[in-house]
Design an enzyme around this catalytic site. Structure first.
Site, PDB file in Angstrom:
ATOM      1  N   HIS A  30     -51.200  -9.033  25.394  1.00 52.09           N
ATOM      2  CA  HIS A  30     -50.992  -7.582  25.309  1.00 52.09           C
ATOM      3  C   HIS A  30     -52.222  -6.870  24.765  1.00 52.09           C
ATOM      4  O   HIS A  30     -52.573  -5.784  25.241  1.00 52.09           O
ATOM      5  CB  HIS A  30     -49.751  -7.278  24.471  1.00 52.09           C
ATOM      6  CG  HIS A  30     -48.500  -7.802  25.106  1.00 52.09           C
ATOM      7  ND1 HIS A  30     -47.318  -7.903  24.416  1.00 52.09           N
ATOM      8  CD2 HIS A  30     -48.245  -8.258  26.357  1.00 52.09           C
ATOM      9  CE1 HIS A  30     -46.383  -8.399  25.228  1.00 52.09           C
ATOM     10  NE2 HIS A  30     -46.932  -8.620  26.405  1.00 52.09           N
ATOM     11  N   ASP A  85     -43.540 -10.061  30.458  1.00 48.04           N
ATOM     12  CA  ASP A  85     -44.458  -9.527  29.461  1.00 48.04           C
ATOM     13  C   ASP A  85     -45.760  -9.172  30.149  1.00 48.04           C
ATOM     14  O   ASP A  85     -45.807  -9.067  31.371  1.00 48.04           O
ATOM     15  CB  ASP A  85     -44.667 -10.504  28.291  1.00 48.04           C
ATOM     16  CG  ASP A  85     -45.535 -11.705  28.622  1.00 48.04           C
ATOM     17  OD1 ASP A  85     -45.750 -12.000  29.814  1.00 48.04           O
ATOM     18  OD2 ASP A  85     -46.001 -12.366  27.678  1.00 48.04           O
TER      19      ASP A  85
END
Length: 184
Positions: A30, A85
């Protein structure tokens, strides 16, 4: 392969020990995604082989994607019992729409490069032996362009879905005025 996804062996080790996947694993990805999106320069993905699991959102996070004809894209999270994700739930619906994103996440198809281009996930599809040359051509074109203006384009595109029309118009005014004062 471009990126075959996360470390499934490590995931399994955690699960066998009765642990969850450590947050630092997805958080590293991320952080990378946020860095790519916030760079004030265009980012071009050059995809050969598989862009699967975390590799698929990593590719579509980039501003432009060049894929070889043998590239494949798969958001395979559910296949191993995981939720997505890597920005996939942010970018995939923006590229293909909510219903199609749900279909992709839940039925787990594998798309060829041509199919990914048709879905809007890829800009160019070329024969594998021309991938590097096409990627270099696009990168060269961008490098010769108005890089500060390209950075502002990214800033505006990143703001598109999170602002009202009025707010985005105000940002456009601010950035076009700033652009007029640059060497670009």
């Amino acid at each position: 392969a471009f990126c075959a996804g996360g470390d499934i062996k490590k995931f399994n080790e955690c699960i066998e020990k009765g642990m969850t996947i450590p947050p630092e694993m997805p958080n590293r990805l991320h952080d990378m995604v946020e860095t790519l999106r916030n760079l004030e320069k265009p980012v071009v993905a050059s995809v050969h082989g598989a862009a699967a699991g975390a590799g698929a959102p990593l590719a579509i996070t980039c501003d432009l994607v060049v894929a070889s004809e043998d590239a494949v894209f798969n958001f395979a999270y559910a296949r191993i019992g995981l939720s997505p994700d890597g920005s996939s739930t942010y970018f995939l619906p923006r590229h293909v729409g909510m219903k199609k994103a749900a279909e992709i996440f839940m039925t787990i198809p594998t798309y060829t490069a041509a199919e990914a281009k048709e879905l809007g996930l890829v800009n160019w599809v070329v024969p594998a032996d021309q991938l590097a040359a096409k990627t270099e051509e696009i990168a060269g074109l961008l490098a010769k362009g108005p890089t500060k203006a390209f950075g502002r384009v990214k800033k505006l595109l990143n703001a598109t879905y999170d602002n009202t029309l009025h707010d985005l118009l105000a940002l456009e005014t601010k950035l076009i005025c700033e652009s007029s004062a640059t060497a670009d």
